[in-house]
Design an enzyme around this catalytic site. Structure first.
Site, PDB file in Angstrom:
ATOM      1  N   ASN A   7       0.827  -1.312  -0.097  1.00 51.93           N
ATOM      2  CA  ASN A   7      -0.065  -0.045  -0.067  1.00 51.93           C
ATOM      3  C   ASN A   7       0.739   1.218   0.036  1.00 51.93           C
ATOM      4  O   ASN A   7       1.844   1.316   0.825  1.00 51.93           O
ATOM      5  CB  ASN A   7      -0.943   0.129   1.260  1.00 51.93           C
ATOM      6  CG  ASN A   7      -2.070   1.281   1.185  1.00 51.93           C
ATOM      7  OD1 ASN A   7      -1.376   2.480   1.058  1.00 51.93           O
ATOM      8  ND2 ASN A   7      -3.157   0.974   1.681  1.00 51.93           N
ATOM      9  N   ASP A   9      -0.259   4.418  -0.154  1.00 54.79           N
ATOM     10  CA  ASP A   9      -0.615   5.858   0.343  1.00 54.79           C
ATOM     11  C   ASP A   9       0.279   6.697   1.205  1.00 54.79           C
ATOM     12  O   ASP A   9       0.135   7.708   1.090  1.00 54.79           O
ATOM     13  CB  ASP A   9      -1.983   5.387   1.195  1.00 54.79           C
ATOM     14  CG  ASP A   9      -3.092   4.626   0.578  1.00 54.79           C
ATOM     15  OD1 ASP A   9      -2.755   4.590  -0.737  1.00 54.79           O
ATOM     16  OD2 ASP A   9      -3.828   4.248   1.070  1.00 54.79           O
ATOM     17  N   HIS A  10       1.010   6.096   1.989  1.00 54.17           N
ATOM     18  CA  HIS A  10       1.923   6.812   2.913  1.00 54.17           C
ATOM     19  C   HIS A  10       2.888   7.636   2.491  1.00 54.17           C
ATOM     20  O   HIS A  10       3.402   8.576   3.104  1.00 54.17           O
ATOM     21  CB  HIS A  10       2.397   5.826   4.171  1.00 54.17           C
ATOM     22  CG  HIS A  10       1.374   5.407   4.745  1.00 54.17           C
ATOM     23  ND1 HIS A  10       0.570   6.024   5.793  1.00 54.17           N
ATOM     24  CD2 HIS A  10       0.908   3.782   4.715  1.00 54.17           C
ATOM     25  CE1 HIS A  10      -0.431   4.877   6.075  1.00 54.17           C
ATOM     26  NE2 HIS A  10      -0.401   3.922   5.634  1.00 54.17           N
ATOM     27  N   HIS A  43      -5.408   3.923  -2.080  1.00 58.50           N
ATOM     28  CA  HIS A  43      -6.592   4.182  -1.348  1.00 58.50           C
ATOM     29  C   HIS A  43      -7.102   5.841  -1.954  1.00 58.50           C
ATOM     30  O   HIS A  43      -6.551   6.588  -1.403  1.00 58.50           O
ATOM     31  CB  HIS A  43      -6.764   4.218   0.054  1.00 58.50           C
ATOM     32  CG  HIS A  43      -8.063   4.488   0.477  1.00 58.50           C
ATOM     33  ND1 HIS A  43      -8.265   4.170   2.003  1.00 58.50           N
ATOM     34  CD2 HIS A  43      -9.353   4.741   0.001  1.00 58.50           C
ATOM     35  CE1 HIS A  43      -9.474   4.739   2.401  1.00 58.50           C
ATOM     36  NE2 HIS A  43     -10.120   4.759   1.355  1.00 58.50           N
ATOM     37  N   ARG A  45      -9.254   8.440  -1.283  1.00 57.60           N
ATOM     38  CA  ARG A  45     -10.172   8.725  -0.239  1.00 57.60           C
ATOM     39  C   ARG A  45     -11.160  10.177  -1.077  1.00 57.60           C
ATOM     40  O   ARG A  45     -10.568  10.977  -1.666  1.00 57.60           O
ATOM     41  CB  ARG A  45      -9.599   9.303   0.790  1.00 57.60           C
ATOM     42  CG  ARG A  45      -8.747   8.014   1.641  1.00 57.60           C
ATOM     43  CD  ARG A  45      -8.479   8.665   3.095  1.00 57.60           C
ATOM     44  NE  ARG A  45      -9.268   8.922   3.922  1.00 57.60           N
ATOM     45  CZ  ARG A  45      -9.604   8.119   4.991  1.00 57.60           C
ATOM     46  NH1 ARG A  45      -8.844   6.814   5.097  1.00 57.60           N
ATOM     47  NH2 ARG A  45     -10.756   8.114   5.783  1.00 57.60           N
ATOM     48  N   ARG A  49      -6.601  13.113   0.711  1.00 63.44           N
ATOM     49  CA  ARG A  49      -5.930  13.606   1.598  1.00 63.44           C
ATOM     50  C   ARG A  49      -4.605  13.007   1.184  1.00 63.44           C
ATOM     51  O   ARG A  49      -3.517  13.526   1.746  1.00 63.44           O
ATOM     52  CB  ARG A  49      -6.212  13.157   3.255  1.00 63.44           C
ATOM     53  CG  ARG A  49      -6.190  11.894   3.272  1.00 63.44           C
ATOM     54  CD  ARG A  49      -6.249  11.571   4.926  1.00 63.44           C
ATOM     55  NE  ARG A  49      -7.706  11.556   5.376  1.00 63.44           N
ATOM     56  CZ  ARG A  49      -7.961  11.096   6.492  1.00 63.44           C
ATOM     57  NH1 ARG A  49      -7.460  10.268   7.226  1.00 63.44           N
ATOM     58  NH2 ARG A  49      -9.400  11.303   6.870  1.00 63.44           N
ATOM     59  N   HIS A  50      -4.353  11.669   0.558  1.00 67.40           N
ATOM     60  CA  HIS A  50      -2.893  11.343   0.013  1.00 67.40           C
ATOM     61  C   HIS A  50      -3.039  11.107  -1.331  1.00 67.40           C
ATOM     62  O   HIS A  50      -2.430  11.830  -2.115  1.00 67.40           O
ATOM     63  CB  HIS A  50      -2.580  10.423   1.080  1.00 67.40           C
ATOM     64  CG  HIS A  50      -3.401   9.225   1.590  1.00 67.40           C
ATOM     65  ND1 HIS A  50      -4.287   8.713   0.573  1.00 67.40           N
ATOM     66  CD2 HIS A  50      -3.783   8.666   2.831  1.00 67.40           C
ATOM     67  CE1 HIS A  50      -5.198   7.591   1.364  1.00 67.40           C
ATOM     68  NE2 HIS A  50      -4.851   7.725   2.676  1.00 67.40           N
ATOM     69  N   GLU A  70      -8.438   0.799  -3.499  1.00 68.24           N
ATOM     70  CA  GLU A  70      -9.189   0.960  -2.530  1.00 68.24           C
ATOM     71  C   GLU A  70     -10.071   2.011  -2.385  1.00 68.24           C
ATOM     72  O   GLU A  70      -9.598   3.305  -2.756  1.00 68.24           O
ATOM     73  CB  GLU A  70      -8.281   1.047  -0.973  1.00 68.24           C
ATOM     74  CG  GLU A  70      -8.250  -0.207  -0.202  1.00 68.24           C
ATOM     75  CD  GLU A  70      -7.366   0.238   0.942  1.00 68.24           C
ATOM     76  OE1 GLU A  70      -7.809   0.965   1.808  1.00 68.24           O
ATOM     77  OE2 GLU A  70      -6.300  -0.469   1.012  1.00 68.24           O
ATOM     78  N   THR A 100      -7.190   6.718  10.141  1.00 58.56           N
ATOM     79  CA  THR A 100      -7.253   5.671   8.885  1.00 58.56           C
ATOM     80  C   THR A 100      -8.053   4.995   9.065  1.00 58.56           C
ATOM     81  O   THR A 100      -9.048   5.221   9.842  1.00 58.56           O
ATOM     82  CB  THR A 100      -5.910   4.601   9.227  1.00 58.56           C
ATOM     83  OG1 THR A 100      -5.704   3.617   8.021  1.00 58.56           O
ATOM     84  CG2 THR A 100      -5.824   3.877  10.421  1.00 58.56           C
ATOM     85  N   THR A 101      -8.518   3.959   8.069  1.00 55.61           N
ATOM     86  CA  THR A 101      -9.626   3.070   8.099  1.00 55.61           C
ATOM     87  C   THR A 101      -9.880   2.424   9.455  1.00 55.61           C
ATOM     88  O   THR A 101      -8.803   1.792   9.975  1.00 55.61           O
ATOM     89  CB  THR A 101      -9.739   1.987   6.875  1.00 55.61           C
ATOM     90  OG1 THR A 101      -9.118   2.569   5.901  1.00 55.61           O
ATOM     91  CG2 THR A 101     -11.123   1.290   6.784  1.00 55.61           C
ATOM     92  N   GLU A 151     -11.549  -8.930   2.280  1.00 57.51           N
ATOM     93  CA  GLU A 151     -10.159  -8.576   2.843  1.00 57.51           C
ATOM     94  C   GLU A 151     -10.555  -8.524   4.342  1.00 57.51           C
ATOM     95  O   GLU A 151     -11.395  -7.684   4.819  1.00 57.51           O
ATOM     96  CB  GLU A 151      -9.681  -7.190   2.295  1.00 57.51           C
ATOM     97  CG  GLU A 151      -8.115  -6.911   3.240  1.00 57.51           C
ATOM     98  CD  GLU A 151      -7.532  -5.714   2.531  1.00 57.51           C
ATOM     99  OE1 GLU A 151      -7.565  -5.583   1.499  1.00 57.51           O
ATOM    100  OE2 GLU A 151      -6.733  -5.214   3.521  1.00 57.51           O
ATOM    101  N   HIS A 191      -4.137  -4.662   7.353  1.00 58.78           N
ATOM    102  CA  HIS A 191      -4.278  -3.184   8.355  1.00 58.78           C
ATOM    103  C   HIS A 191      -3.576  -3.601   9.492  1.00 58.78           C
ATOM    104  O   HIS A 191      -3.981  -4.827  10.199  1.00 58.78           O
ATOM    105  CB  HIS A 191      -5.746  -2.989   8.753  1.00 58.78           C
ATOM    106  CG  HIS A 191      -5.985  -1.482   8.872  1.00 58.78           C
ATOM    107  ND1 HIS A 191      -5.571  -0.912  10.091  1.00 58.78           N
ATOM    108  CD2 HIS A 191      -6.361  -0.346   8.187  1.00 58.78           C
ATOM    109  CE1 HIS A 191      -5.900   0.335   9.929  1.00 58.78           C
ATOM    110  NE2 HIS A 191      -6.295   0.442   9.027  1.00 58.78           N
ATOM    111  N   GLY A 213       0.936  -1.462   4.151  1.00 58.91           N
ATOM    112  CA  GLY A 213       1.656  -0.102   3.890  1.00 58.91           C
ATOM    113  C   GLY A 213       2.438   0.535   4.911  1.00 58.91           C
ATOM    114  O   GLY A 213       3.652   0.683   4.801  1.00 58.91           O
TER     115      GLY A 213
HETATM  116  N1  PXP Z   1      -6.019  -2.632   4.069  1.00 57.89           N
HETATM  117  C1  PXP Z   1      -6.923  -1.706   3.960  1.00 57.89           C
HETATM  118  C2  PXP Z   1      -8.481  -2.036   3.652  1.00 57.89           C
HETATM  119  C3  PXP Z   1      -6.612  -0.783   4.417  1.00 57.89           C
HETATM  120  O1  PXP Z   1      -7.624   0.491   4.652  1.00 57.89           O
HETATM  121  C4  PXP Z   1      -5.195  -0.383   4.711  1.00 57.89           C
HETATM  122  C5  PXP Z   1      -4.605   1.021   5.048  1.00 57.89           C
HETATM  123  O2  PXP Z   1      -4.913   2.029   4.220  1.00 57.89           O
HETATM  124  C6  PXP Z   1      -4.429  -1.422   4.709  1.00 57.89           C
HETATM  125  C7  PXP Z   1      -4.735  -2.515   4.380  1.00 57.89           C
HETATM  126  C8  PXP Z   1      -2.684  -1.102   5.148  1.00 57.89           C
HETATM  127  O3  PXP Z   1      -2.836  -0.766   6.373  1.00 57.89           O
HETATM  128  P1  PXP Z   1      -1.434  -0.539   7.080  1.00 57.89           P
HETATM  129  O4  PXP Z   1      -1.059   0.878   6.455  1.00 57.89           O
HETATM  130  O5  PXP Z   1      -1.887  -0.301   8.452  1.00 57.89           O
HETATM  131  O6  PXP Z   1      -0.633  -1.501   6.658  1.00 57.89           O
END
Ligand code: PXP
Length: 236
Positions: A7, A9-10, A43, A45, A49-50, A70, A100-101, A151, A191, A213
């Site tokens: 992931n 996003d970060h 993701h 959003r 935001r990212h 996502e 976060t989610t 998931e 997650h 991520g």
């Molecule tokens: N899966 C889903 C559905 C998520 O929303 C996220 C966070 O965006 C992740 C996986 C990855 O989570 P993490 O960044 O904590 O590894």
């Protein structure tokens, strides 16, 4: 063993902190794939935001593995997905104020809306995964939408404080995986997974892909920092 979805996003979160062009999640994705990522997750959003719309469109053109988009099950996001055509979509709950989610979808309460989203996306040959807690009623409702995947939310497992809690959450996820497979669903999870807690989840029979991520990007900052400082120092 499951495959790894990275992931990214970060990386975009750091870029957006300055609203500049670096670090570019597209460049990060190329490196993640060179490192062996089996898939890339991003993701988009509602509040952007990212990850930005531009990122998703470029990722579609550059990802060489598979792209997992996502998103929330909104009309705007469904239209984007139908246009961009990721390899699959993971539907997640989204609340503006969350960091976060925070948990899985309530598929029991949101069944009709989710079923319609699944139908629109899978009707266009985009497989759908539903991000859910590993609860029997959620898994049954997920199967009833026709979604190809779930998931499983591993956040509660990741937050377990004691060994007993850890064992209990792992058992819930293992049981949920078996139940989902019995219902004909394919199973991913994610997650809060880290270098310290991932292996028991990776060993759950039938687990297909783990989406990770924050922990990977956090480690990338630390393992890359020394070289980055040396390179700046060499310019001075
Ligand atoms: N899966 C889903 C559905 C998520 O929303 C996220 C966070 O965006 C992740 C996986 C990855 O989570 P993490 O960044 O904590 O590894």
């Amino acid at each position: 063993m499951p495959t790894l979805g990275v992931n990214i996003d970060h990386v975009a979160t750091v870029r957006q902190a300055r609203r500049t062009v670096e670090p570019d999640p597209i460049a990060a994705t190329v490196l993640a794939e060179l490192g062996g990522a089996d898939g890339i997750t991003a993701h988009l959003r509602e509040d952007r935001r990212h990850i930005q719309d531009r990122d998703i469109r470029l990722l579609r053109q550059t990802v060489r593995t598979h792209l997992n988009l996502e998103m929330a099950a909104t009309a705007e996001m469904i239209a984007i997905a139908l246009d961009v055509r990721p390899d699959y979509v993971t539907l997640v709950p989204e609340r503006r104020e969350e960091v976060t989610t925070e948990g899985g979808l309530d598929v029991v309460a949101g069944g009709d809306r989710l079923r319609s989203a699944v139908e629109q996306l899978q009707g266009a040959s985009i497989p759908v995964s539903l991000f859910v807690d590993a609860e029997a009623k959620q898994l049954q409702a997920a199967a009833a939408t026709g979604a190809r995947f779930v998931e499983l939310h591993t956040g509660t497992y990741a937050n377990a404080r004691t060994a007993a809690e850890h064992r209990q959450e792992l058992a819930i996820l293992a049981e949920g995986t078996a139940r989902a497979l019995d219902l004909g669903l394919r199973v991913n999870a994610g997650h809060g997974l880290t270098y310290w807690n991932v292996q028991p989840i990776a060993r759950i029979p039938g687990m297909e892909e783990l989406n990770i991520g924050h922990s990977i990007i956090s480690r990338a900052v630390l393992v890359g920092l020394e070289r980055a400082v040396r390179e700046m120092k060499a310019l001075l």
